[in-house]
Scaffold this active site. Structure first.
Site, PDB file in Angstrom:
ATOM      1  N   LYS A   1     -33.461  16.275  18.299  1.00 33.08           N
ATOM      2  CA  LYS A   1     -32.633  17.483  18.191  1.00 33.08           C
ATOM      3  C   LYS A   1     -33.348  18.680  18.819  1.00 33.08           C
ATOM      4  CE  LYS A   1     -32.241  20.956  15.585  1.00 33.08           C
ATOM      5  NZ  LYS A   1     -31.930  21.934  16.633  1.00 33.08           N
TER       6      LYS A   1
ATOM      7  N   GLU B   1     -45.465  20.536  12.498  1.00 33.94           N
ATOM      8  CA  GLU B   1     -46.362  21.172  13.491  1.00 33.94           C
ATOM      9  C   GLU B   1     -45.852  22.606  13.608  1.00 33.94           C
ATOM     10  OE1 GLU B   1     -48.624  19.260  15.352  1.00 33.94           O
ATOM     11  OE2 GLU B   1     -47.852  17.222  15.107  1.00 33.94           O
TER      12      GLU B   1
ATOM     13  N   GLU C   1     -46.963  35.963  12.994  1.00 39.70           N
ATOM     14  CA  GLU C   1     -46.858  35.423  14.361  1.00 39.70           C
ATOM     15  C   GLU C   1     -45.790  36.224  15.120  1.00 39.70           C
ATOM     16  OE1 GLU C   1     -45.111  31.505  14.770  1.00 39.70           O
ATOM     17  OE2 GLU C   1     -46.588  30.944  16.289  1.00 39.70           O
TER      18      GLU C   1
HETATM   19  P1  NAD Z   1     -37.578  27.474  14.420  1.00 37.59           P
HETATM   20  O1  NAD Z   1     -38.314  27.113  13.193  1.00 37.59           O
HETATM   21  O2  NAD Z   1     -36.656  28.645  14.380  1.00 37.59           O
HETATM   22  O3  NAD Z   1     -36.685  26.252  14.936  1.00 37.59           O
HETATM   23  C1  NAD Z   1     -37.256  25.007  15.245  1.00 37.59           C
HETATM   24  C2  NAD Z   1     -36.166  23.942  15.275  1.00 37.59           C
HETATM   25  O4  NAD Z   1     -35.648  23.804  13.948  1.00 37.59           O
HETATM   26  C3  NAD Z   1     -34.963  24.279  16.160  1.00 37.59           C
HETATM   27  O5  NAD Z   1     -34.515  23.110  16.785  1.00 37.59           O
HETATM   28  C4  NAD Z   1     -33.933  24.789  15.157  1.00 37.59           C
HETATM   29  O6  NAD Z   1     -32.597  24.629  15.598  1.00 37.59           O
HETATM   30  C5  NAD Z   1     -34.222  23.879  13.976  1.00 37.59           C
HETATM   31  N1  NAD Z   1     -33.774  24.386  12.673  1.00 37.59           N
HETATM   32  C6  NAD Z   1     -33.613  25.672  12.288  1.00 37.59           C
HETATM   33  N2  NAD Z   1     -33.217  25.709  10.997  1.00 37.59           N
HETATM   34  C7  NAD Z   1     -33.130  24.431  10.565  1.00 37.59           C
HETATM   35  C8  NAD Z   1     -32.786  23.821   9.325  1.00 37.59           C
HETATM   36  N3  NAD Z   1     -32.447  24.556   8.260  1.00 37.59           N
HETATM   37  N4  NAD Z   1     -32.808  22.474   9.236  1.00 37.59           N
HETATM   38  C9  NAD Z   1     -33.178  21.727  10.293  1.00 37.59           C
HETATM   39  N5  NAD Z   1     -33.496  22.234  11.501  1.00 37.59           N
HETATM   40  C10 NAD Z   1     -33.480  23.585  11.637  1.00 37.59           C
HETATM   41  O7  NAD Z   1     -38.681  27.686  15.550  1.00 37.59           O
HETATM   42  P2  NAD Z   1     -38.468  28.135  17.055  1.00 37.59           P
HETATM   43  O8  NAD Z   1     -38.197  29.595  17.104  1.00 37.59           O
HETATM   44  O9  NAD Z   1     -37.539  27.201  17.740  1.00 37.59           O
HETATM   45  O10 NAD Z   1     -39.935  27.826  17.644  1.00 37.59           O
HETATM   46  C11 NAD Z   1     -40.998  28.695  17.523  1.00 37.59           C
HETATM   47  C12 NAD Z   1     -41.959  28.245  16.425  1.00 37.59           C
HETATM   48  O11 NAD Z   1     -42.420  26.924  16.694  1.00 37.59           O
HETATM   49  C13 NAD Z   1     -43.216  29.100  16.399  1.00 37.59           C
HETATM   50  O12 NAD Z   1     -43.566  29.353  15.071  1.00 37.59           O
HETATM   51  C14 NAD Z   1     -44.241  28.237  17.093  1.00 37.59           C
HETATM   52  O13 NAD Z   1     -45.569  28.562  16.781  1.00 37.59           O
HETATM   53  C15 NAD Z   1     -43.850  26.882  16.613  1.00 37.59           C
HETATM   54  N6  NAD Z   1     -44.389  25.824  17.480  1.00 37.59           N
HETATM   55  C16 NAD Z   1     -45.387  25.023  17.002  1.00 37.59           C
HETATM   56  C17 NAD Z   1     -45.949  24.034  17.820  1.00 37.59           C
HETATM   57  C18 NAD Z   1     -47.067  23.150  17.334  1.00 37.59           C
HETATM   58  O14 NAD Z   1     -47.355  22.149  17.986  1.00 37.59           O
HETATM   59  N7  NAD Z   1     -47.716  23.448  16.232  1.00 37.59           N
HETATM   60  C19 NAD Z   1     -45.456  23.855  19.117  1.00 37.59           C
HETATM   61  C20 NAD Z   1     -44.431  24.687  19.566  1.00 37.59           C
HETATM   62  C21 NAD Z   1     -43.900  25.664  18.728  1.00 37.59           C
END
Ligand code: NAD
Length: 492
Positions: A185, A259, A395
């Site tokens: 997803k 992650e 962040e």
């Molecule tokens: P996010 O948490 O907003 O969304 C991540 C994913 O979760 C998206 O696909 C989103 O549609 C989905 N999502 C949102 N709400 C959900 C729910 N209630 N149930 C299931 N899925 C849901 O994060 P983002 O803005 O897409 O990404 C940025 C974040 O990701 C930052 O905090 C970044 O540091 C982190 N990140 C971490 C790594 C790592 O390897 N540690 C790598 C890349 C990004």
């Protein structure tokens, strides 16, 4: 559709719809989403969004494919994954263009994401026919005691928008190598590369349904998490979303690996090569992906005696790079992903200035002129930042860094560890003894000494503290997608 910098539009490069089994599904119950190209602020494409119905169909299709996949010999599975790595490599130009459409990452860096995915797929392909269990002696010395590693079955992989092909490499590749089928997803903000990757899986002959690709927002993600047919969720994203996912998964006691984000410290000691440290800190800070990277070294800690000299060199690098249209091959810094992100980042900058969390010495504004319609924010630098202020705590996920001063090693380690996060840490020093000593004390899953965060298939990558529980890369990354079975055969 948006005119792009000499590149084809999205659907010249890609079938439209959700990928379920071998079908491209439109008319989804989740509706559609108007994807906006971050560099122009204009509609890029209308994409299908997965709803509950499509998630259910994808999970069923994945179980069928899983049965077929594990019935193959290990050699056949291995070779198909090598073919997949070759296909990703051969498609690098198209995937790199789609990656730019996805979230506005500059084309200069985009191919690196695709190369990373290819390397991970190749690495894990090599494990398929070598990852074996073990046996141990037990109290009855004639008994046979086997420890085996089995796939979970169907795993749900939820990706953030800022690195869809990175997630393909770090998580989809080991999931498949371990024998699972996947429902992937991607975020609705960056769906294109993942869909093309799904198409490549079909083109190389993986069983249809082994990789299903269903872009959606939170609703589709939540439907995936609560589906009873999902054996494990692997989530990459923000901590607040992780809390919701873990709560949702608790209903079925579905295991979740996470992650998450970071607020990584980058410690510059006085004995470092300051020119190299300034360059590295700029690219690992506000410049690389406009700071929209989990690995961003957003807190730069500089030793007193070189504080001013470092800042001068750092600003020279930051202000020398080109900001603009990501398809321009000379552009280093692209836009942030959306209007919402731009508003959030500018608000953080505004608040940090008015509440005097540090001194704003560069950037701080949205770019105008030709770039006014896109979501471009100047690389922004605050100095003398208070590590307890929100600027240093939260962040930002944008081109904003905090520079802080320290006097000695103990103080640097104290400031670096004084955060809820623990993803990365960076050390700039020419003293090898110090590098080892400090690295051991830092509460972070990865410590990078005199180099940037080069995530590699051989190395487990993941966080301490609130930066997550999972590991990607190495044998640890494969183990995320295997469950352990003990078989004891009595021989009395
Ligand atoms: P996010 O948490 O907003 O969304 C991540 C994913 O979760 C998206 O696909 C989103 O549609 C989905 N999502 C949102 N709400 C959900 C729910 N209630 N149930 C299931 N899925 C849901 O994060 P983002 O803005 O897409 O990404 C940025 C974040 O990701 C930052 O905090 C970044 O540091 C982190 N990140 C971490 C790594 C790592 O390897 N540690 C790598 C890349 C990004």
């Amino acid at each position: 559709m948006t005119a792009t910098y000499g590149a084809a539009t999205v659907f010249d490069e890609l079938p439209s719809g959700l990928l379920i089994g071998s079908d491209w599904v439109s008319g989804s119950s989740g509706g559609s989403y108007e994807h906006v190209y971050p560099a122009s602020g204009r509609r890029n494409a209308t994409i299908e969004i997965a709803g509950e119905v499509e998630i259910d169909r994808a999970v069923k299709s994945a179980w069928e494919a899983h049965g077929e996949w594990i019935a193959y010999t290990p050699e056949r599975r291995r070779d198909l994954l090598f073919d997949l790595a070759d296909a990703v490599k051969a498609d690098v130009d198209r995937l790199a263009r789609l990656n730019v459409h996805d979230f506005g990452v500059p084309i200069m860096m985009s191919a690196g994401h695709i190369g990373l995915a290819e390397k991970f797929i190749r690495y894990y392909a090599g494990y398929v026919d070598k990852a074996h269990g073990s046996s141990t002696p037990v109290s009855n010395k004639f008994d046979v005691n086997l420890i085996e590693r089995e796939p979970y079955g169907v795993v749900g992989i939820i990706a953030p928008w800022n690195g869809p092909m990175v997630v393909v490499g770090l998580n989809v590749a080991p999931a498949l190598a371990a024998g699972n089928a996947v429902v992937l997803k991607p975020s609705e903000l960056s769906p294109f590369t993942s869909l093309r990757f799904g198409e490549l899986c079909l083109e190389v002959g993986l069983p249809p349904g082994l990789v299903n690709v269903l872009p959606s927002g939170p609703e589709g993600g939540a439907a995936l998490v609560r589906h009873r047919g999902i054996s494990k969720i692997h989530f990459t994203g923000g901590g607040d979303t992780a809390k919701k996912i873990i709560a949702e998964a608790a209903a079925n006691l579905t295991p979740v690996a996470t992650e998450l984000g970071g607020k990584s410290a980058n410690i510059v000691f006085a004995d470092a090569d300051l020119d190299a440290a300034a360059k590295l800190s700029a690219f690992q800070g506000p410049l690389g992906q406009a700071g929209q990277s989990c690995a961003c070294g957003s807190r730069i800690l500089v030793q007193d005696s070189v504080y001013d000299a470092f800042i001068e060199k750092f600003l020279a690098v930051v202000q020398s790079v080109k900001i603009g249209e990501p398809f321009d091959p000379s552009v280093v810094v692209g836009p942030v992903v959306s209007q919402v992100a731009a508003d959030r980042i500018l608000e953080t900058i505004d608040r940090a200035s008015t509440e005097e969390m540090g001194e704003l010495i560069a950037g701080g504004k949205r770019l105008g002129g030709d770039l006014a319609d896109g979501f471009f924010i100047e690389p922004t630098v605050f100095t003398d930042v208070d590590n307890h202020s929100p600027l240093a705590r939260i962040e930002t996920f944008g081109p904003v860094v905090s520079i802080m001063r320290f006097t000695d090693e103990a103080q640097a380690v104290g400031i670096a560890n004084d955060t809820v996060f623990g993803l990365n840490a960076y050390i700039q020093t020419n003293d090898l003894t110090r590098a080892h000593r400090v690295a051991r004390q830092l509460e972070a899953g990865s410590v990078w000494v005199n180099r940037n965060s080069d995530i590699s298939p051989q190395s487990p990558y993941g966080g301490y503290k609130q930066s997550g529980t999972g590991r990607a890369g190495g044998l640890e990354g494969l183990h995320e997608f295997q469950q352990v079975k003990n078989i004891r055969i009595g021989m009395s």
